[in-house]
Design a protein around this motif. Sequence first.
Motif, PDB file in Angstrom:
ATOM      1  N   VAL A 160       0.860  -1.186   0.000  1.00 42.97           N
ATOM      2  CA  VAL A 160       0.000   0.000   0.000  1.00 42.97           C
ATOM      3  C   VAL A 160       0.891   1.228   0.000  1.00 42.97           C
ATOM      4  CG1 VAL A 160      -1.896  -1.145   1.175  1.00 42.97           C
ATOM      5  CG2 VAL A 160      -0.139  -0.015   2.516  1.00 42.97           C
ATOM      6  N   PRO A 161       0.419   2.330  -0.522  1.00 37.70           N
ATOM      7  CA  PRO A 161       1.246   3.541  -0.554  1.00 37.70           C
ATOM      8  C   PRO A 161       1.730   3.937   0.850  1.00 37.70           C
ATOM      9  CG  PRO A 161      -0.695   3.797  -1.926  1.00 37.70           C
ATOM     10  CD  PRO A 161      -0.878   2.528  -1.172  1.00 37.70           C
ATOM     11  N   GLN A 162       2.903   4.520   0.898  1.00 34.40           N
ATOM     12  CA  GLN A 162       3.490   4.909   2.179  1.00 34.40           C
ATOM     13  C   GLN A 162       2.585   5.872   2.935  1.00 34.40           C
ATOM     14  OE1 GLN A 162       6.199   3.707   3.584  1.00 34.40           O
ATOM     15  NE2 GLN A 162       5.965   5.016   5.392  1.00 34.40           N
ATOM     16  N   GLU A 163       1.982   6.783   2.232  1.00 32.75           N
ATOM     17  CA  GLU A 163       1.113   7.770   2.888  1.00 32.75           C
ATOM     18  C   GLU A 163      -0.066   7.076   3.568  1.00 32.75           C
ATOM     19  OE1 GLU A 163      -1.547  11.734   1.700  1.00 32.75           O
ATOM     20  OE2 GLU A 163      -0.367  10.679   0.177  1.00 32.75           O
ATOM     21  N   PHE A 164      -0.635   6.079   2.881  1.00 34.15           N
ATOM     22  CA  PHE A 164      -1.769   5.365   3.469  1.00 34.15           C
ATOM     23  C   PHE A 164      -1.320   4.524   4.660  1.00 34.15           C
ATOM     24  CE2 PHE A 164      -5.213   2.212   3.628  1.00 34.15           C
ATOM     25  CZ  PHE A 164      -6.307   3.060   3.583  1.00 34.15           C
ATOM     26  N   GLN A 165      -0.122   3.957   4.574  1.00 35.12           N
ATOM     27  CA  GLN A 165       0.401   3.197   5.710  1.00 35.12           C
ATOM     28  C   GLN A 165       0.521   4.084   6.953  1.00 35.12           C
ATOM     29  OE1 GLN A 165       4.003   1.023   4.936  1.00 35.12           O
ATOM     30  NE2 GLN A 165       3.267   0.219   2.985  1.00 35.12           N
ATOM     31  N   GLU A 166       1.005   5.299   6.743  1.00 31.42           N
ATOM     32  CA  GLU A 166       1.142   6.224   7.875  1.00 31.42           C
ATOM     33  C   GLU A 166      -0.221   6.570   8.463  1.00 31.42           C
ATOM     34  OE1 GLU A 166       3.252   9.530   6.325  1.00 31.42           O
ATOM     35  OE2 GLU A 166       5.166   8.446   6.087  1.00 31.42           O
ATOM     36  N   LEU A 167      -1.210   6.774   7.594  1.00 29.83           N
ATOM     37  CA  LEU A 167      -2.559   7.065   8.086  1.00 29.83           C
ATOM     38  C   LEU A 167      -3.120   5.890   8.883  1.00 29.83           C
ATOM     39  CD1 LEU A 167      -4.110   8.857   4.968  1.00 29.83           C
ATOM     40  CD2 LEU A 167      -3.512   9.906   7.154  1.00 29.83           C
ATOM     41  N   GLU A 169      -1.399   3.667  10.564  1.00 32.14           N
ATOM     42  CA  GLU A 169      -0.719   3.598  11.858  1.00 32.14           C
ATOM     43  C   GLU A 169      -1.298   4.619  12.832  1.00 32.14           C
ATOM     44  OE1 GLU A 169       1.312   1.387  12.980  1.00 32.14           O
ATOM     45  OE2 GLU A 169       1.283   0.312  11.068  1.00 32.14           O
ATOM     46  N   ARG A 170      -1.584   5.803  12.332  1.00 35.99           N
ATOM     47  CA  ARG A 170      -2.179   6.836  13.194  1.00 35.99           C
ATOM     48  C   ARG A 170      -3.569   6.407  13.653  1.00 35.99           C
ATOM     49  NH1 ARG A 170      -1.683  12.039   9.543  1.00 35.99           N
ATOM     50  NH2 ARG A 170      -3.105  12.842  11.151  1.00 35.99           N
ATOM     51  N   LEU A 171      -4.349   5.771  12.736  1.00 31.96           N
ATOM     52  CA  LEU A 171      -5.686   5.326  13.107  1.00 31.96           C
ATOM     53  C   LEU A 171      -5.617   4.209  14.148  1.00 31.96           C
ATOM     54  CD1 LEU A 171      -8.751   5.329  12.703  1.00 31.96           C
ATOM     55  CD2 LEU A 171      -8.427   3.823  10.719  1.00 31.96           C
ATOM     56  N   ARG A 172      -4.699   3.277  13.968  1.00 35.52           N
ATOM     57  CA  ARG A 172      -4.549   2.194  14.943  1.00 35.52           C
ATOM     58  C   ARG A 172      -4.167   2.728  16.315  1.00 35.52           C
ATOM     59  NH1 ARG A 172      -1.178  -0.957  10.369  1.00 35.52           N
ATOM     60  NH2 ARG A 172      -2.928  -2.003   9.297  1.00 35.52           N
ATOM     61  N   LYS A 173      -3.242   3.700  16.328  1.00 35.60           N
ATOM     62  CA  LYS A 173      -2.808   4.264  17.617  1.00 35.60           C
ATOM     63  C   LYS A 173      -3.949   5.035  18.284  1.00 35.60           C
ATOM     64  CE  LYS A 173       0.912   6.858  19.793  1.00 35.60           C
ATOM     65  NZ  LYS A 173       0.015   7.492  20.755  1.00 35.60           N
ATOM     66  N   ALA A 174      -4.727   5.740  17.462  1.00 32.92           N
ATOM     67  CA  ALA A 174      -5.845   6.499  18.017  1.00 32.92           C
ATOM     68  C   ALA A 174      -6.868   5.559  18.654  1.00 32.92           C
ATOM     69  CB  ALA A 174      -6.503   7.337  16.925  1.00 32.92           C
ATOM     70  N   VAL A 175      -7.147   4.442  17.999  1.00 37.18           N
ATOM     71  CA  VAL A 175      -8.100   3.480  18.556  1.00 37.18           C
ATOM     72  C   VAL A 175      -7.524   2.831  19.813  1.00 37.18           C
ATOM     73  CG1 VAL A 175      -9.269   1.291  18.106  1.00 37.18           C
ATOM     74  CG2 VAL A 175      -9.237   3.055  16.349  1.00 37.18           C
ATOM     75  N   GLN A 176      -6.222   2.593  19.789  1.00 32.26           N
ATOM     76  CA  GLN A 176      -5.592   2.008  20.983  1.00 32.26           C
ATOM     77  C   GLN A 176      -5.665   2.967  22.165  1.00 32.26           C
ATOM     78  OE1 GLN A 176      -1.515   0.905  20.350  1.00 32.26           O
ATOM     79  NE2 GLN A 176      -1.297  -0.087  22.338  1.00 32.26           N
ATOM     80  N   VAL A 195      -7.014  -2.716   3.191  1.00 28.37           N
ATOM     81  CA  VAL A 195      -5.587  -2.975   2.967  1.00 28.37           C
ATOM     82  C   VAL A 195      -5.257  -4.463   2.966  1.00 28.37           C
ATOM     83  CG1 VAL A 195      -4.943  -0.752   3.959  1.00 28.37           C
ATOM     84  CG2 VAL A 195      -4.995  -2.785   5.429  1.00 28.37           C
ATOM     85  N   GLY A 196      -6.266  -5.326   3.125  1.00 27.66           N
ATOM     86  CA  GLY A 196      -6.028  -6.760   3.083  1.00 27.66           C
ATOM     87  C   GLY A 196      -5.697  -7.386   4.408  1.00 27.66           C
ATOM     88  N   ASN A 197      -5.792  -6.620   5.495  1.00 23.55           N
ATOM     89  CA  ASN A 197      -5.533  -7.173   6.827  1.00 23.55           C
ATOM     90  C   ASN A 197      -6.863  -7.677   7.389  1.00 23.55           C
ATOM     91  OD1 ASN A 197      -4.210  -7.881   9.137  1.00 23.55           O
ATOM     92  ND2 ASN A 197      -3.882  -5.787   9.879  1.00 23.55           N
ATOM     93  N   TYR A 198      -7.347  -8.791   6.814  1.00 22.26           N
ATOM     94  CA  TYR A 198      -8.718  -9.210   7.034  1.00 22.26           C
ATOM     95  C   TYR A 198      -8.995  -9.639   8.482  1.00 22.26           C
ATOM     96  CZ  TYR A 198      -8.634  -9.290   1.945  1.00 22.26           C
ATOM     97  OH  TYR A 198      -8.489  -8.940   0.621  1.00 22.26           O
TER      98      TYR A 198
END
Length: 514
Positions: A160-167, A169-176, A195-198
């Motif tokens: 996946v594009p690097q920019e989307f990967q960064e987004l 990661e930020r979303l995962r951290k926010a939920v955490q 992103v396929g992380n089913y």
Amino acid sequence: MLFWIICATLVAAIAFALAITLLRPRGAEVPAAVQDMQVYRTQLAEVEKDRARGVLAPEEANRLKIEISRRLLEADRAAQAAMVQAGGQAPRGLTVAMAGIVVAALAGTFFLYDWLGANGMPDEPMAKRIAAANDSYTSRPSQEEAEKVALAERGPMPEVPQEFQELMERLRKAVQDRPNDIRGLDLLAVNEMQVGNYHAGWEAQRRLIALKGDSATAEDYARLGEFMFIAAGQGIITPETEAAFATALDKDRTNARALFYLGLMMGQNQRPDRAFRLWDAALRVSAPEDPWVPLIMQNIDALAWLAGEDDYTAPMPVPRGPTAEDLAAAQDMPPAERAQMVRGMVEALNARMANEGGTIDDWEKLISSLRIIGEAERAEAIAGEAREKFVNRTEDLARIEAAAATPLGEKVEDPAPAAPMMPGPSAEQVQAAGEMSAEDRQAMIEGMVERLVTRLNEEGGSVEEWTRAIGALSTIGKTDEAKEMLAKARAALAEDAQALAALEAAAKSAGVSE
């Protein structure tokens, strides 16, 4: 072994009968002339008896004997010639060739069965087939087992594009950091699937449902089941996935997504009878644009036949009603055009809910839409029904109250009295099958309309079915056929004044009234 003994005995009997036919001498047959000679000899004896008894005069008896004797001589000459021509047997080469063909055919039958057949397969009565289906159902892999196999087959996750990967990661951290954030979990579940992380996607959806508790909707559970289905791969609906869909139907028996997937599961486990009932129910509450509609339409007739439904007509998918985007776009239109567009969508939604019920989304949408077109009294009446329906569901009641507080739009009267909503496919419905090619979409629509028209011509139907057929034919451009159906409907409903009034109003709305 008994099977082969029986087959060999039958083959030997057939071969013997063919051999007798091929090898029998042709001359063994008695020529017709010989049989004629026997008849003429009998006639001569009868004439002589009649002359002796005085039945025939001597002159008449002599004349008959001469005539019969002449015929007897001619028959004798014909018999002599026939015996010469028919002497001997059939040509030896032909006999050998025919015998070879028979042997080759019989041998080929054995080899073909040995290749394609299954002589060891026992008979399968219905009880055994159902037992085999139950075995297939109970032996399904678990979600964990299915995901392991699917993960090995899929290989590494797609880039996946690097920019989307960064987004992400930020979303995962926010939920955490905020584990009780419903909106964050909702976004996380959807984006993990994208992103396929089913596995992470359906886990986030399950956490979302747990956080919502009793307020979790049928669609929440249906989406969980769909995410788990994707994660399991190979088209498998695991027991855990089935449980999610079953919960969705417990909350809302009209959830089309859950009905579709459970029907798919029944089809996979050799239960077409159950699959048919579930897919038929799904089709009745689906919109034309729902992704499962084309698959159901391609297979529902075959399922109906397997389920013993010989005279089945697939129902038309129904529009969902105006979306938020539709309503927002309507705000910028002139009042008259806005009222006309929204009213058509609102009436379609209202008709579907009256026949089949609806979800909290449908109730909310209908109430707010009625207020936008200035139908305050109808909106309040429907809001009252919704308050009774959702009396024990606080979150849903809040949504109903919010919809009932939608700013009231200006009520614009139509230039002509509104006719009853035409059941069946409208122009919007025809255009809504967006995922299908033009040819497939047209074939699907025309097929459904043709089945309905055929059934009405053969068996008749209710006023709703007649108007549905007339509206459908008009929508797909078959105006002449729509007018013919209108004439037949008038004749069929001639004794029902109320039905005739509804029919005429609907025909006028469809533009086929004379």
